[in-house]
Design a protein around this motif. Structure first.
Motif, short mmCIF file in Angstrom:
data_model
loop_
_atom_site.label_atom_id
_atom_site.label_comp_id
_atom_site.label_asym_id
_atom_site.label_seq_id
_atom_site.Cartn_x
_atom_site.Cartn_y
_atom_site.Cartn_z
N UNK B 31 0.84 -1.20 0.00
CA UNK B 31 0.00 0.00 0.00
C UNK B 31 0.88 1.25 0.00
N UNK B 32 0.52 2.24 -0.82
CA UNK B 32 1.38 3.42 -1.01
C UNK B 32 1.57 4.23 0.27
N UNK B 33 0.66 4.06 1.24
CA UNK B 33 0.80 4.83 2.48
C UNK B 33 1.45 3.99 3.58
N UNK B 34 2.14 2.92 3.20
CA UNK B 34 2.76 2.05 4.21
C UNK B 34 3.75 2.86 5.04
N UNK B 35 3.54 2.86 6.35
CA UNK B 35 4.23 3.84 7.17
C UNK B 35 5.66 3.46 7.61
N UNK B 36 5.85 2.31 8.25
CA UNK B 36 7.19 2.07 8.81
C UNK B 36 8.25 2.02 7.71
N UNK B 37 9.43 2.58 7.99
CA UNK B 37 10.52 2.47 7.01
C UNK B 37 10.87 1.01 6.74
N UNK B 38 11.15 0.70 5.49
CA UNK B 38 11.54 -0.65 5.11
C UNK B 38 13.02 -0.61 4.74
N UNK B 39 13.82 -1.43 5.41
CA UNK B 39 15.26 -1.43 5.15
C UNK B 39 15.63 -2.72 4.43
N UNK B 40 16.28 -2.58 3.28
CA UNK B 40 16.63 -3.75 2.48
C UNK B 40 18.14 -3.97 2.50
N UNK B 41 18.55 -5.18 2.86
CA UNK B 41 19.96 -5.54 2.76
C UNK B 41 20.04 -6.70 1.77
N UNK B 42 20.47 -6.40 0.57
CA UNK B 42 20.46 -7.41 -0.49
C UNK B 42 21.86 -7.64 -1.03
N UNK B 43 22.20 -8.90 -1.21
CA UNK B 43 23.47 -9.18 -1.88
C UNK B 43 23.32 -8.85 -3.36
N UNK B 44 24.40 -8.33 -3.92
CA UNK B 44 24.35 -8.02 -5.34
C UNK B 44 25.44 -8.80 -6.03
N UNK B 45 25.23 -9.05 -7.29
CA UNK B 45 26.30 -9.68 -8.05
C UNK B 45 27.45 -8.69 -8.12
N UNK B 46 28.67 -9.21 -8.02
CA UNK B 46 29.85 -8.34 -7.92
C UNK B 46 29.95 -7.36 -9.09
N UNK B 47 29.57 -7.80 -10.28
CA UNK B 47 29.77 -6.90 -11.42
C UNK B 47 28.60 -5.93 -11.62
#
Lengths: 283, 192
Positions: B31-47
């Protein structure tokens, strides 16, 4: 990660360290310093009391602690877009200056010091540049002065970064003009003409005293301030401001910003900040 | 589904291989009014150093930011750990970044982000661990569990690669094991 219930104790430890050594880590940001000290205790199988005891008794252990707290991850041309921007937009503007003063504050093992020297060399400005590079870690400085880097068989990455920086440059730039690569030993060595040019000086940014008297055209301080709390960050940025010529340039890490107050004292141009002499009262 | 006790000050999510499409899907349905901050920690491909924030922004209903060091978390934002930095939550609700050594062969390390969030928010944090190919994140999610935070693990049968959720399931029993659609449904039904 370790339990942080004892978070008071690492703060107490930092007070002990401050008291019995020239080092003050009290204003390092909490998470990072806590983790570094936990790691020292784990690696040496010491509890907090033993760590404090050893710190009070053994000066060489203090130096070991300082080396262990310091983070030394840096690479040649980390974030190529910044270096390309410096090459195209920033450094050429200094062409008319009789001398160019550069300070790499928190230079770690020196990869970015050499990266920038290559830019200067490409613009025929290396001769008239005066380069100072400082760090708190003597070990890192020794490595920087030696200019030899293990690249963990990831040579391609450095080459890619390098090529990305110079892809639109007027002349063809060859990696081998500046580095000797020994694939068997997994080693990149910086050639002598760059190494002779730099002064590597031990200096703790936390301290007020400066190791030199001149002002600077460019100050690099990349991914160093992230380890400090906001009030220490502000004091250091103020010192950079004091030590830059007007319109001098400060280069920070890609994800380091300035707080509101300093946004009035520096103008942001793309990846770099330049010192302004105007104060914007609207802030 | 959630009850009135489910009040969260922040949501932290970790994932690696295969998680981009899952997260993109979640953010496109949230939902566009979702209140709490969402923190993403994602592994990325090195390149693949950049482009992730743009990629996620395409469909996201909420603004996606790659934060600067010391930035304060605020409502209705998604914070993505920048490539090549560890991301921590500090006690004052700000973000701190670090370039120190990789942990579990990863930078950002999901364990680091999740553990720091557990310490700061305790029972007011929701931790979600998604599909992934290494064990990073399992211990961090357990830290959230141990601090009585709420934990959700993506159902391994819905994962591209299930190493990460399975490692976490070995360590403790989470509050929920959900498919990506159930995760969205749960988030959207939280009291705002």
């Amino acid at each position: 990660m370790q339990e942080r219930e004892g978070s008071k104790t690492y703060k107490e430890y930092l007070k002990v360290l401050k008291e019995c050594s020239p080092y003050n880590f009290c204003e390092y940001s909490n998470n990072s310093i806590d983790r570094r000290i936990t790691k020292i205790m784990r690696d040496n199988r010491l509890n907090m009391d033993e760590l404090i005891y050893k710190t009070r008794k053994d000066q060489s252990f203090v130096e070991y602690v300082v080396e262990s707290i310091t983070v030394n991850t840096t690479e040649l041309f980390r974030d190529p877009l910044i270096w390309e921007y410096l090459l195209k937009e920033v450094v050429p503007k200094l062409k008319g200056h009789p001398q160019i003063n550069i300070w790499h504050a928190g230079c770690s093992t020196g990869q970015e010091v050499y990266s920038f020297m290559i830019l200067l060399d490409q613009l025929n400005m290396l001769e008239k540049s005066k380069i100072y590079a400082t760090d708190i870690s003597q070990k890192a400085l020794n490595c920087a002065a030696k200019g030899e880097y293990v690249y963990n068989f990831n040579y391609e990455k450095y080459l890619t970064n390098f090529e990305e920086v110079f892809k639109n440059h007027t002349t063809n730039v060859n990696f081998n003009d500046y580095f000797k690569v020994d694939k068997a030993k997994d080693l990149i060595s910086v050639k002598a003409k760059l190494k002779e040019k730099t002064n590597f000086i031990k200096h703790d940014l936390v301290k007020e005293e400066m190791p030199f008297y001149n002002k600077f055209d460019i100050i690099f301080c990349r991914n160093v301030l992230i380890y400090f709390n906001e009030s220490l960050q502000s004091r250091i940025v103020q010192r950079f401001h004091d030590n830059l010529f007007n319109k001098g340039v400060m280069v920070l890490g890609t994800h380091e910003g300035l707080n509101g107050f300093f946004r009035t004292k520096f103008a942001r141009n793309n990846y770099v900040y330049s010192k302004t002499d105007t104060f914007h009262f609207k802030y | 589904m959630p009850n009135n006790n489910h009040y969260f000050k922040a949501i932290v999510m970790g994932g690696s291989a295969g998680s981009f499409s899952v997260i993109s899907n979640i953010l496109s349905k949230i939902r566009p009014d979702f209140k709490p901050p969402i923190i993403l920690s994602l592994h990325r491909l090195k390149h693949v150093r950049s482009g992730l924030v743009e990629g996620l922004s395409l469909k996201s209903k909420i603004k996606v930011i790659e934060p600067n060091d010391k930035e304060k978390l605020s409502y209705n934002n998604v914070y993505l750990a920048p490539s090549n930095y560890h991301l921590f939550i500090e006690i004052d609700g700000s973000i701190s970044l670090s370039t120190e050594e990789s942990y579990n062969h990863s930078r950002p390390s999901i364990d680091y982000t999740l553990s720091s969030a557990a310490y700061v928010y305790r029972d007011k944090i929701l931790g979600i661990l998604l599909t992934g190919a290494n064990k990073d994140g399992a211990k961090g999610l357990k830290d959230i569990h141990d601090k009585r935070g709420f934990t959700i693990i993506q159902d391994p049968s819905t994962c591209d690669i299930d190493t990460m959720p399975k490692e976490a399931l070995k360590l403790f029993k989470p509050n929920k094991v959900f498919s990506p659609d159930q995760i969205v449904e749960f988030l959207n039904s939280l009291p705002q």
